[in-house]
Design an enzyme around this catalytic site. Sequence first.
Site, PDB file in Angstrom:
ATOM      1  N   ASN A 188       0.811  -1.204   0.023  1.00  0.00           N
ATOM      2  CA  ASN A 188      -0.018  -0.151   0.043  1.00  0.00           C
ATOM      3  C   ASN A 188       1.025   1.304  -0.030  1.00  0.00           C
ATOM      4  OD1 ASN A 188      -2.369  -1.343   2.611  1.00  0.00           O
ATOM      5  ND2 ASN A 188      -2.126  -1.695   0.187  1.00  0.00           N
ATOM      6  N   LEU A 189       2.052   1.012   0.440  1.00  0.00           N
ATOM      7  CA  LEU A 189       2.618   2.302   0.930  1.00  0.00           C
ATOM      8  C   LEU A 189       3.344   3.164  -0.206  1.00  0.00           C
ATOM      9  CD1 LEU A 189       5.074   0.912   3.941  1.00  0.00           C
ATOM     10  CD2 LEU A 189       2.783   1.950   4.026  1.00  0.00           C
ATOM     11  N   ARG A 191       1.652   4.366  -2.454  1.00  0.00           N
ATOM     12  CA  ARG A 191       0.608   5.566  -2.723  1.00  0.00           C
ATOM     13  C   ARG A 191      -0.302   5.988  -1.627  1.00  0.00           C
ATOM     14  NH1 ARG A 191      -0.930   0.510  -3.461  1.00  0.00           N
ATOM     15  NH2 ARG A 191      -2.856  -0.146  -3.299  1.00  0.00           N
ATOM     16  N   LYS A 204      -5.801   0.232   8.876  1.00  0.00           N
ATOM     17  CA  LYS A 204      -5.435   1.507   8.494  1.00  0.00           C
ATOM     18  C   LYS A 204      -6.181   2.561   9.247  1.00  0.00           C
ATOM     19  CE  LYS A 204      -5.027  -0.192   3.631  1.00  0.00           C
ATOM     20  NZ  LYS A 204      -5.621  -0.174   2.223  1.00  0.00           N
ATOM     21  N   ASN A 249     -14.063  -0.575  -4.539  1.00  0.00           N
ATOM     22  CA  ASN A 249     -14.878  -1.193  -5.209  1.00  0.00           C
ATOM     23  C   ASN A 249     -16.178  -0.645  -5.521  1.00  0.00           C
ATOM     24  OD1 ASN A 249     -16.964  -2.265  -2.911  1.00  0.00           O
ATOM     25  ND2 ASN A 249     -14.979  -1.948  -2.222  1.00  0.00           N
ATOM     26  N   CYS A 294     -25.784   8.573 -12.634  1.00  0.00           N
ATOM     27  CA  CYS A 294     -26.049   9.363 -14.279  1.00  0.00           C
ATOM     28  C   CYS A 294     -24.625   8.772 -15.049  1.00  0.00           C
ATOM     29  CB  CYS A 294     -26.171  10.625 -14.022  1.00  0.00           C
ATOM     30  SG  CYS A 294     -27.576  11.289 -13.139  1.00  0.00           S
ATOM     31  N   CYS A 308      -9.840  -3.194 -10.209  1.00  0.00           N
ATOM     32  CA  CYS A 308      -9.169  -4.286  -9.398  1.00  0.00           C
ATOM     33  C   CYS A 308      -7.614  -3.928  -9.219  1.00  0.00           C
ATOM     34  CB  CYS A 308      -9.325  -5.340 -10.420  1.00  0.00           C
ATOM     35  SG  CYS A 308     -11.098  -5.740 -10.719  1.00  0.00           S
ATOM     36  N   CYS A 365     -32.091   8.391 -15.354  1.00  0.00           N
ATOM     37  CA  CYS A 365     -31.107   7.647 -14.369  1.00  0.00           C
ATOM     38  C   CYS A 365     -31.799   6.869 -13.573  1.00  0.00           C
ATOM     39  CB  CYS A 365     -30.280   8.821 -13.584  1.00  0.00           C
ATOM     40  SG  CYS A 365     -29.247   8.222 -12.447  1.00  0.00           S
TER      41      CYS A 365
END
Length: 388
Positions: A188-189, A191, A204, A249, A294, A308, A365
């Site tokens: 993770n680090l 970013r 986290k 996600n 929309c 992903c 929508c």
Amino acid sequence: MTTLDRDRWLASLRASIPEISPADALTRQTQGSVLIDVREDGERAGGMPLGAVGLSRGFLELRIEQLVPDRSDSVLLLCGSGQRSLLAAETLQRMGYSQVASISGGFQRWKSEGLPVATNALDSDAAERYARQLQLPQVGEAGQAKLASARVVLLGAGGLGAPAALYLAAAGVGELTLIDDDRVERSNLHRQIIHADARVGMAKTESARIALAALNPRVRVEIRNERLQADNVERLLAEHDLVIDGADNFPARYLVSAASRRLKLPMVYGAVERFSGQVSVFDPRRHDSPCYRCLFPEPPAAADAPNCSEAGVLGVLPGIVGLLQATEALKLMLGIGEPLVGRLLHIDALSMRFRETRLPRDPACPGCGDSAAFNGYQDLVQMCASAG
Ligand SMILES: [Zn+2]
């Protein structure tokens, strides 16, 4: 020291330190003199001279150089009745400040003469900490007070949430709620710069709280170690002023979108993939604003889902997008500028091009359209593991 000794000492100070009236001080302030209110934070809570800087007597020597680096600048000191400011002025003279004056009669006289007073004045820590944004007329003390009373919820303490949370905390947003049920991984680090190598394995949210407290201890940080789901989304998002969507996600984004509309909570959307990103603002308080659906009416097929972890991302991209989200959030809280509503910003880092497309509200929508119906929150099948 007896009372007599004290009076003699103050008299001797008056012989060497210029005393000026509050009205003269006000004039000199408009000519560029710095007016420092040396009373304690609690005393200043009831108001202080407009445009004055609060810096308690006890911190004066320690912080004056940051506030007034040039010792030949004119400094005016004010206390409650004009005695402590004399003592403070003597100290500054000894430190080499050559243009120091004490305001006779202090704040009591300032007020009784009807001179302008600012209420909800900032304490010295806030005045110093936010000095560079307080200078902006679009922010000022009123804007800073808006930020201090704002509550922002961040979905994810990951790639987007990390930079956004750091800058929102630094700017003085009063309360940040972090929702994340992941633990820090070494991968993770590159970013998620709110975390640190020493905190790999920690939740986290807790890791982020440590970083935010170190940066700005004034900010309240609430942590929620939960995965966002249909049965908790509304509870987690309620009672905030806006949500920063840093979801990793699609199922979470659809839930946030639905709750955003139900709670009339502006959603600051951001997404990253490889070398590109997107940002927009969905503001259900505005009738002309589109919603997330929309843009993406229905969840994509699993194979097409771009968020992903396998897709990969250049580490700086979520930083750029997260800071654009933080910028939009600050604008919304301050009520300034033109929010990114009805516009979708695309960022391509390889060509370093920022492009904007129109994103009008879609009357058909399924989220906000004329015939859209809310049938409860729905958990979609998880299509991807974490990316963020
Ligand atoms: Zn919509």
